[in-house]
Design a protein around this motif. Structure first.
Motif, PDB file in Angstrom:
ATOM      1  N   ALA A 163      19.592 -23.069 -21.976  1.00 14.88           N
ATOM      2  CA  ALA A 163      19.632 -24.034 -20.868  1.00 14.88           C
ATOM      3  C   ALA A 163      18.389 -23.935 -19.989  1.00 14.88           C
ATOM      4  CB  ALA A 163      20.895 -23.809 -20.024  1.00 14.88           C
ATOM      5  N   ILE A 164      17.853 -22.730 -19.840  1.00 15.60           N
ATOM      6  CA  ILE A 164      16.658 -22.537 -19.010  1.00 15.60           C
ATOM      7  C   ILE A 164      15.394 -22.982 -19.742  1.00 15.60           C
ATOM      8  CG2 ILE A 164      15.173 -20.799 -17.923  1.00 15.60           C
ATOM      9  CD1 ILE A 164      17.730 -19.196 -17.304  1.00 15.60           C
ATOM     10  N   LEU A 165      15.275 -22.604 -21.010  1.00 19.47           N
ATOM     11  CA  LEU A 165      14.038 -22.828 -21.749  1.00 19.47           C
ATOM     12  C   LEU A 165      13.840 -24.270 -22.217  1.00 19.47           C
ATOM     13  CD1 LEU A 165      14.008 -19.646 -24.033  1.00 19.47           C
ATOM     14  CD2 LEU A 165      12.369 -20.150 -22.212  1.00 19.47           C
ATOM     15  N   LEU A 166      14.921 -24.920 -22.632  1.00 14.89           N
ATOM     16  CA  LEU A 166      14.772 -26.190 -23.336  1.00 14.89           C
ATOM     17  C   LEU A 166      14.141 -27.311 -22.500  1.00 14.89           C
ATOM     18  CD1 LEU A 166      15.224 -27.291 -26.155  1.00 14.89           C
ATOM     19  CD2 LEU A 166      17.456 -28.131 -25.413  1.00 14.89           C
ATOM     20  N   PRO A 167      14.557 -27.535 -21.234  1.00 17.31           N
ATOM     21  CA  PRO A 167      13.964 -28.655 -20.475  1.00 17.31           C
ATOM     22  C   PRO A 167      12.444 -28.563 -20.362  1.00 17.31           C
ATOM     23  CG  PRO A 167      15.935 -27.859 -19.368  1.00 17.31           C
ATOM     24  CD  PRO A 167      15.627 -26.870 -20.457  1.00 17.31           C
ATOM     25  N   SER A 168      11.933 -27.370 -20.033  1.00 23.86           N
ATOM     26  CA  SER A 168      10.478 -27.251 -19.892  1.00 23.86           C
ATOM     27  C   SER A 168       9.789 -27.254 -21.254  1.00 23.86           C
ATOM     28  CB  SER A 168      10.111 -25.988 -19.106  1.00 23.86           C
ATOM     29  OG  SER A 168      10.652 -24.832 -19.710  1.00 23.86           O
ATOM     30  N   LEU A 218      11.388 -21.310 -17.053  1.00 24.26           N
ATOM     31  CA  LEU A 218      10.767 -22.631 -17.041  1.00 24.26           C
ATOM     32  C   LEU A 218       9.294 -22.543 -17.407  1.00 24.26           C
ATOM     33  CD1 LEU A 218      12.393 -24.231 -13.857  1.00 24.26           C
ATOM     34  CD2 LEU A 218      12.942 -24.691 -16.256  1.00 24.26           C
ATOM     35  N   PHE A 219       8.618 -21.503 -16.911  1.00 27.01           N
ATOM     36  CA  PHE A 219       7.204 -21.325 -17.249  1.00 27.01           C
ATOM     37  C   PHE A 219       7.033 -21.082 -18.742  1.00 27.01           C
ATOM     38  CE2 PHE A 219       3.756 -18.304 -18.193  1.00 27.01           C
ATOM     39  CZ  PHE A 219       2.663 -19.070 -17.809  1.00 27.01           C
ATOM     40  N   TRP A 220       7.762 -20.102 -19.280  1.00 25.77           N
ATOM     41  CA  TRP A 220       7.588 -19.762 -20.692  1.00 25.77           C
ATOM     42  C   TRP A 220       8.127 -20.854 -21.609  1.00 25.77           C
ATOM     43  CZ3 TRP A 220       4.061 -16.674 -22.144  1.00 25.77           C
ATOM     44  CH2 TRP A 220       3.679 -15.584 -21.355  1.00 25.77           C
ATOM     45  N   GLY A 221       9.141 -21.579 -21.180  1.00 26.90           N
ATOM     46  CA  GLY A 221       9.620 -22.703 -21.975  1.00 26.90           C
ATOM     47  C   GLY A 221       8.530 -23.750 -22.154  1.00 26.90           C
ATOM     48  N   GLY A 222       7.816 -24.045 -21.070  1.00 28.05           N
ATOM     49  CA  GLY A 222       6.706 -24.985 -21.152  1.00 28.05           C
ATOM     50  C   GLY A 222       5.603 -24.487 -22.071  1.00 28.05           C
ATOM     51  N   VAL A 223       5.308 -23.184 -21.978  1.00 27.05           N
ATOM     52  CA  VAL A 223       4.280 -22.590 -22.841  1.00 27.05           C
ATOM     53  C   VAL A 223       4.709 -22.669 -24.305  1.00 27.05           C
ATOM     54  CG1 VAL A 223       3.073 -20.448 -23.443  1.00 27.05           C
ATOM     55  CG2 VAL A 223       3.417 -21.049 -21.045  1.00 27.05           C
ATOM     56  N   TYR A 226       9.191 -13.797 -23.431  1.00 18.47           N
ATOM     57  CA  TYR A 226      10.194 -14.073 -22.395  1.00 18.47           C
ATOM     58  C   TYR A 226      11.534 -13.407 -22.693  1.00 18.47           C
ATOM     59  CZ  TYR A 226      13.684 -16.516 -19.633  1.00 18.47           C
ATOM     60  OH  TYR A 226      14.749 -16.799 -18.803  1.00 18.47           O
ATOM     61  N   VAL A 227      11.992 -13.459 -23.932  1.00 20.14           N
ATOM     62  CA  VAL A 227      13.367 -13.041 -24.238  1.00 20.14           C
ATOM     63  C   VAL A 227      13.484 -11.547 -24.552  1.00 20.14           C
ATOM     64  CG1 VAL A 227      15.339 -13.401 -25.788  1.00 20.14           C
ATOM     65  CG2 VAL A 227      13.978 -15.354 -25.038  1.00 20.14           C
ATOM     66  N   MET A 228      12.490 -10.951 -25.200  1.00 19.06           N
ATOM     67  CA  MET A 228      12.643  -9.560 -25.639  1.00 19.06           C
ATOM     68  C   MET A 228      12.876  -8.557 -24.506  1.00 19.06           C
ATOM     69  SD  MET A 228      10.040  -9.411 -28.900  1.00 19.06           S
ATOM     70  CE  MET A 228      10.346  -7.706 -29.303  1.00 19.06           C
ATOM     71  N   PRO A 242      16.829  -3.716 -18.585  1.00 13.31           N
ATOM     72  CA  PRO A 242      16.736  -5.050 -19.200  1.00 13.31           C
ATOM     73  C   PRO A 242      16.582  -6.143 -18.145  1.00 13.31           C
ATOM     74  CG  PRO A 242      18.464  -3.780 -20.251  1.00 13.31           C
ATOM     75  CD  PRO A 242      18.003  -2.965 -19.069  1.00 13.31           C
ATOM     76  N   ALA A 243      15.654  -7.062 -18.393  1.00 14.33           N
ATOM     77  CA  ALA A 243      15.435  -8.179 -17.475  1.00 14.33           C
ATOM     78  C   ALA A 243      16.567  -9.199 -17.627  1.00 14.33           C
ATOM     79  CB  ALA A 243      14.093  -8.832 -17.767  1.00 14.33           C
ATOM     80  N   LYS A 244      16.676 -10.082 -16.658  1.00 12.88           N
ATOM     81  CA  LYS A 244      17.661 -11.152 -16.726  1.00 12.88           C
ATOM     82  C   LYS A 244      16.970 -12.460 -17.110  1.00 12.88           C
ATOM     83  CE  LYS A 244      20.874  -9.188 -13.348  1.00 12.88           C
ATOM     84  NZ  LYS A 244      21.602  -9.417 -12.057  1.00 12.88           N
ATOM     85  N   ALA A 245      17.743 -13.381 -17.611  1.00  7.63           N
ATOM     86  CA  ALA A 245      17.214 -14.708 -17.965  1.00  7.63           C
ATOM     87  C   ALA A 245      17.065 -15.514 -16.677  1.00  7.63           C
ATOM     88  CB  ALA A 245      18.154 -15.412 -18.944  1.00  7.63           C
ATOM     89  N   ASP A 246      15.931 -15.329 -15.983  1.00  6.22           N
ATOM     90  CA  ASP A 246      15.758 -15.992 -14.688  1.00  6.22           C
ATOM     91  C   ASP A 246      15.080 -17.343 -14.860  1.00  6.22           C
ATOM     92  OD1 ASP A 246      12.596 -15.332 -13.655  1.00  6.22           O
ATOM     93  OD2 ASP A 246      13.440 -14.106 -15.262  1.00  6.22           O
ATOM     94  N   VAL A 247      15.366 -18.251 -13.945  1.00  6.18           N
ATOM     95  CA  VAL A 247      14.918 -19.636 -14.061  1.00  6.18           C
ATOM     96  C   VAL A 247      13.401 -19.792 -13.927  1.00  6.18           C
ATOM     97  CG1 VAL A 247      15.090 -21.962 -13.072  1.00  6.18           C
ATOM     98  CG2 VAL A 247      17.144 -20.563 -13.369  1.00  6.18           C
ATOM     99  N   PRO A 248      12.745 -19.228 -12.902  1.00  9.20           N
ATOM    100  CA  PRO A 248      11.295 -19.468 -12.758  1.00  9.20           C
ATOM    101  C   PRO A 248      10.493 -19.037 -13.992  1.00  9.20           C
ATOM    102  CG  PRO A 248      12.194 -18.525 -10.750  1.00  9.20           C
ATOM    103  CD  PRO A 248      13.271 -18.424 -11.779  1.00  9.20           C
ATOM    104  N   ARG A 249      10.728 -17.807 -14.467  1.00  3.78           N
ATOM    105  CA  ARG A 249      10.010 -17.335 -15.657  1.00  3.78           C
ATOM    106  C   ARG A 249      10.389 -18.157 -16.885  1.00  3.78           C
ATOM    107  NH1 ARG A 249      11.684 -13.029 -17.468  1.00  3.78           N
ATOM    108  NH2 ARG A 249       9.893 -12.398 -18.700  1.00  3.78           N
TER     109      ARG A 249
END
Length: 252
Positions: A74-79, A135-140, A158-160, A126-133
């Motif tokens: 849900a976070i990655l796909l739009p960007s 959206l950035f990495w989804g666009g990349v 982003y995910v690892m 472990p990091a969390k699936a945060d929105v700002p990062r």
């Protein structure tokens, strides 16, 4: 359909590598297009490979249908959609080589750092699936996937760090890139790359694509979670090095 035996001598290993990558050995797929580009143009290679990727996506999504993280998608796909559209619009103005070099350098730096921390047993929580990062990495991911067919390394970066369970990590990538590949279909049609010859050639390779993807799924499930992450980090270093070398050579 392409009938030259030399083409299939390169295409079959390329599809097998992509199948193993789709099954979970992330990074191997980036070797596929260069292999095929030895016998046909890079543009035609990409056009033949996209239908194969979509067929392989069906296998991996089915295999991991119960093991994927909805929040990451849900976070990655739009960007990612924005990145793909941007890549399509800027394809003639952006240097593939510069993008490839940048992705390669970032991938090496990220993977080497994580391997050092893992060796020292000092990995952060472990990091969390945060929105700002995200959206950035989804666009990349979307942009590099459209411009240089290199969306895998940014996805891993982003995910690892979230240290998802092995099957969830692979399943999330399977679902995300399945959606990503369908979104790329209209731009490929607009660019006139889906000719009858390319589609027929892709169809001839479908059996190899399905068999190799299942093989990848079965092999990944024999690897323990901790060893899996170490292996993927090591593969990311190799893939990053290849991208950096390819990008540097093209620029020079």
């Amino acid at each position: 359909m392409i009938t030259d035996p030399l083409f299939y001598a390169a295409a079959v290993p390329a599809v097998v590598l992509m199948g193993l990558a789709k099954g979970g050995f992330s990074g191997l797929g980036l070797l596929s297009l260069p292999l095929m580009a030895l016998v046909v143009s890079p543009v035609q290679s990409a056009a033949i490979m996209l239908p194969i990727l979509i067929v392989q996506d069906v296998v991996t999504v089915w295999a991991y249908r119960r093991s994927w993280d909805r929040r990451n998608i849900a976070i990655l796909l739009p960007s990612a959609v924005v990145g793909i559209v941007s890549g399509y619009l800027l394809a003639a103005r952006v240097s593939d080589a510069a993008v490839t070099l940048a992705v390669g350098i970032v991938s090496i730096a990220f993977a080497v750092r994580r391997l050092i921390l893992e060796r020292r047993k000092t990995l952060p929580s472990p990091a969390k699936a945060d929105v700002p990062r995200g959206l950035f990495w989804g666009g990349v991911i979307g942009f590099t996937s459209m411009i240089a067919h290199a969306g895998g390394p940014p996805f891993q970066i982003y995910v690892m760090p979230q240290r998802l369970p092995r099957d969830v990590f692979v399943g999330t990538g399977a679902v995300f890139f399945a959606l990503n590949n369908w979104i790329k279909v209209p731009p490929y049609i607009a660019l006139g790359q889906f000719t009858a010859e390319n589609l027929a050639t892709a169809a001839a390779l479908f059996p190899v694509a399905v068999a190799s993807t299942w093989a990848g799924v079965l092999l990944v499930r024999r690897v323990s979670g901790d060893r899996f992450y170490t292996l993927v980090y090591a593969l990311l270093v190799l893939v990053g090095a290849k991208l950096a070398v390819d990008g540097a050579r093209a620029l020079l």
